[in-house]
Design a protein around this motif. Structure first.
Motif, PDB file in Angstrom:
ATOM      1  N   ALA A  19      75.411  65.416  60.735  1.00 18.27           N
ATOM      2  CA  ALA A  19      73.947  65.270  60.680  1.00 18.27           C
ATOM      3  C   ALA A  19      73.387  64.514  61.876  1.00 18.27           C
ATOM      4  O   ALA A  19      72.175  64.551  62.110  1.00 18.27           O
ATOM      5  N   THR A  20      74.234  63.820  62.623  1.00 19.95           N
ATOM      6  CA  THR A  20      73.754  62.995  63.733  1.00 19.95           C
ATOM      7  C   THR A  20      74.271  63.477  65.087  1.00 19.95           C
ATOM      8  O   THR A  20      74.211  62.727  66.067  1.00 19.95           O
ATOM      9  N   GLU A  21      74.787  64.707  65.123  1.00 20.82           N
ATOM     10  CA  GLU A  21      75.356  65.252  66.361  1.00 20.82           C
ATOM     11  C   GLU A  21      76.403  64.310  66.941  1.00 20.82           C
ATOM     12  O   GLU A  21      76.398  63.969  68.117  1.00 20.82           O
ATOM     13  N   GLY A  22      77.318  63.884  66.065  1.00 22.52           N
ATOM     14  CA  GLY A  22      78.361  62.989  66.528  1.00 22.52           C
ATOM     15  C   GLY A  22      77.869  61.589  66.813  1.00 22.52           C
ATOM     16  O   GLY A  22      78.297  60.953  67.768  1.00 22.52           O
ATOM     17  N   PHE A  23      76.950  61.081  65.965  1.00 24.45           N
ATOM     18  CA  PHE A  23      76.371  59.737  66.097  1.00 24.45           C
ATOM     19  C   PHE A  23      75.582  59.583  67.392  1.00 24.45           C
ATOM     20  O   PHE A  23      75.582  58.523  68.015  1.00 24.45           O
ATOM     21  N   LEU A  76      69.612  59.439  65.572  1.00 21.87           N
ATOM     22  CA  LEU A  76      69.361  58.700  64.333  1.00 21.87           C
ATOM     23  C   LEU A  76      69.203  59.658  63.158  1.00 21.87           C
ATOM     24  O   LEU A  76      68.410  60.594  63.222  1.00 21.87           O
ATOM     25  N   PRO A  77      69.916  59.440  62.062  1.00 26.94           N
ATOM     26  CA  PRO A  77      69.761  60.324  60.903  1.00 26.94           C
ATOM     27  C   PRO A  77      68.383  60.173  60.269  1.00 26.94           C
ATOM     28  O   PRO A  77      67.862  59.064  60.145  1.00 26.94           O
ATOM     29  N   PHE A  78      67.806  61.284  59.895  1.00 29.00           N
ATOM     30  CA  PHE A  78      66.533  61.365  59.157  1.00 29.00           C
ATOM     31  C   PHE A  78      65.302  60.993  59.978  1.00 29.00           C
ATOM     32  O   PHE A  78      64.184  61.308  59.578  1.00 29.00           O
ATOM     33  N   ALA A  79      65.447  60.321  61.111  1.00 24.80           N
ATOM     34  CA  ALA A  79      64.288  59.751  61.810  1.00 24.80           C
ATOM     35  C   ALA A  79      63.306  60.811  62.272  1.00 24.80           C
ATOM     36  O   ALA A  79      62.088  60.637  62.141  1.00 24.80           O
ATOM     37  N   GLU A  83      63.767  52.367  60.737  1.00 23.75           N
ATOM     38  CA  GLU A  83      64.889  51.656  61.335  1.00 23.75           C
ATOM     39  C   GLU A  83      66.135  52.034  60.557  1.00 23.75           C
ATOM     40  O   GLU A  83      66.121  52.032  59.319  1.00 23.75           O
ATOM     41  N   VAL A  84      67.188  52.369  61.270  1.00 20.49           N
ATOM     42  CA  VAL A  84      68.381  52.912  60.628  1.00 20.49           C
ATOM     43  C   VAL A  84      69.616  52.154  61.091  1.00 20.49           C
ATOM     44  O   VAL A  84      69.765  51.831  62.269  1.00 20.49           O
ATOM     45  N   GLY A  85      70.508  51.877  60.142  1.00 16.69           N
ATOM     46  CA  GLY A  85      71.817  51.305  60.458  1.00 16.69           C
ATOM     47  C   GLY A  85      72.877  52.052  59.692  1.00 16.69           C
ATOM     48  O   GLY A  85      72.721  52.313  58.489  1.00 16.69           O
ATOM     49  N   VAL A  86      73.951  52.439  60.360  1.00 13.67           N
ATOM     50  CA  VAL A  86      75.046  53.188  59.745  1.00 13.67           C
ATOM     51  C   VAL A  86      76.311  52.341  59.820  1.00 13.67           C
ATOM     52  O   VAL A  86      76.643  51.796  60.872  1.00 13.67           O
ATOM     53  N   GLY A  87      76.998  52.232  58.689  1.00 10.93           N
ATOM     54  CA  GLY A  87      78.229  51.440  58.663  1.00 10.93           C
ATOM     55  C   GLY A  87      79.338  52.146  57.919  1.00 10.93           C
ATOM     56  O   GLY A  87      79.094  52.850  56.949  1.00 10.93           O
ATOM     57  N   MET A  88      80.564  51.977  58.381  1.00 12.04           N
ATOM     58  CA  MET A  88      81.739  52.538  57.730  1.00 12.04           C
ATOM     59  C   MET A  88      82.641  51.423  57.249  1.00 12.04           C
ATOM     60  O   MET A  88      82.595  50.312  57.781  1.00 12.04           O
ATOM     61  N   GLY A  89      83.453  51.686  56.240  1.00 13.30           N
ATOM     62  CA  GLY A  89      84.354  50.661  55.741  1.00 13.30           C
ATOM     63  C   GLY A  89      85.337  51.209  54.738  1.00 13.30           C
ATOM     64  O   GLY A  89      85.185  52.328  54.239  1.00 13.30           O
TER      65      GLY A  89
END
Length: 420
Positions: free
Chosen positions: A264-268, A271-274, A286-292
């Motif tokens: 969805a973000t073209e490989g990060f 920004l998603p949805f923006a 304002e968007v923040g993406v986190g993995m864990g």
């Protein structure tokens, strides 16, 4: 992915050679130039690609179609030595005076050193090229008497050389090389599958909803805006098999997998949805993406990425991996439509800002017309110009029980006057 005979060999030995349970997908071609098209057709249906040689691998990589891990079967070492052994059995070929394609000069010299043969009169070409170009390389050397035969890694080149009467030996991968490559590809695919399914959290905040309510602004438009935004985020989340949860009055949490977010973000990079939020609701987010490894870790990394976004350090990335590092490449913000601010829009915004009372920044065509001394129709056109130039946001229409067109409200972004 390779010529039919090699693909058949891999498929026959495949599951016995693979270190993990896997499904093999055969993708045979007649020419290496078809490799990129084959990768495109497979798309997200595979977790890793195994190519017959470095040639199709390089073609696919350079065309930009590789979105999954990939490797290729090695044709140096034992495969080259086996080809030289077959060449020694051909009375027409002197293995000390041949031409070799695809393999690096270092691979060629190493194989000859292992055999105790001189490589001074061996001609090699490892540069990529069309089938005709590589065929001409071998044929020219034989015609000039500089070579006694050709050793080629490319089936199409072998066919052309044999048709031209040039003594030719095709370099074929050994069974051991195929097993090693299949082992590597399987492990790459398993790791990719784990990475793609990695838990990912996206935090979305709306500065407009975070701001305190102005007395002169209609109160219910904030509720309408929240509902509209929630509906839009749910639609977007459904496309990537994600879930949306409201966090508070001005933010939402989207839970997804790394693979779906990357798509969805073209490989990060975006920004998603923006883009859609801005186009349909006239809002900046304002968007923040986190993995864990856990939901708690992913959310913590998303908040760290959000803090970076709010601090204006977006060039460092809006996504943080599960190790807490910002992902590269840096994001490309969706286009703002107008690029540089146009003087006319800035002038109109400045005139409106000078007439605003009580710090309220929400206007409609009627109130803007009175401030500018123009008709509501002209004011409506000017407000749309401000929206196009990123100087105002259209808010959800103010629905009232009165007949006629509902009032369209706009929030003026007076903060953009700071540098003008």
């Amino acid at each position: 992915m390779g010529p039919h005979d090699l693909v058949e060999r891999v498929m026959l030995m495949g599951h016995a050679a693979a270190p993990l349970p896997c499904r093999l997908v055969a993708a045979a071609y007649r020419d290496e130039q078809e490799a990129s098209d084959k990768v495109n057709r497979l798309g997200a249906g595979v977790d890793a690609c195994l190519f017959a040689s470095p040639v199709p691998y390089d073609l696919a990589r350079r065309s930009g179609v590789l979105t999954m891990p990939a490797t290729y079967v090695q044709l140096g070492g034992a495969a080259l030595i086996a080809a030289l052994a077959r060449a020694a059995l051909d009375e027409r070929i002197d293995p000390r005076r041949v031409s070799v394609d695809v393999l690096s000069r270092a691979d060629v010299e190493e194989a000859y050193a292992d055999l105790g043969l001189p490589a001074g009169e061996v001609h090699s070409r490892d540069e990529p090229g069309a089938t005709g170009t590589i065929t001409a390389f071998h044929e020219r050397l034989v015609r000039q008497g500089l070579s006694t035969g050709a050793l080629t890694c490319l089936p199409a080149v072998a066919d052309r050389l044999q048709a031209a009467g040039v003594p030719t030996i095709r370099i074929r991968p050994t069974s051991a090389a195929i097993r090693t490559a299949l082992h590597t590809a399987t492990l790459l695919g398993a790791h990719h599958r784990l990475e793609e399914s990695q838990l990912t959290v996206i935090l979305v905040e709306v500065p407009t909803l975070r701001e305190p309510v102005r007395r002169a602004a209609p109160r219910h438009w904030r509720d309408e805006l929240r509902l509209s935004l929630h509906r839009l985020l749910v639609q977007e989340a459904n496309r990537i098999n994600a879930a949306v949860t409201p966090v508070d009055d001005h933010s939402y949490m989207v839970t997804a997998t790394r693979g779906s977010v990357a798509t969805a973000t073209e490989g990060f990079r975006v920004l998603p949805f923006a883009a859609r939020v801005r186009e349909e609701l006239g809002l900046a987010v304002e968007v923040g993406v986190g993995m864990g490894r856990t939901a708690h870790d992913a959310e913590a990394h998303a908040r760290a990425a959000m803090a970076r976004t709010q601090a204006g350090k977006q060039a460092q990335g809006f996504a943080v991996d599960r190790e807490g590092r910002a992902l590269v490449p840096a994001p490309r913000m969706p286009p703002q439509g107008g690029g540089q601010l146009k003087p006319k829009g800035v002038e109109v915004l400045a005139r409106l800002a000078a007439k605003l009372e009580g710090g309220d920044t929400v206007v409609d065509a009627e109130s803007a017309g009175k401030m500018l001394g123009v008709t509501p129709r002209t004011a409506r056109r000017l407000l749309r110009t401000l929206v196009d130039e990123g100087l105002a946001w259209p808010l959800p229409p103010n629905r009232t029980p009165q007949p006629g067109r509902p009032r369209q409200l706009y929030r003026l972004i007076v903060e953009k006057l700071g540098g003008h």
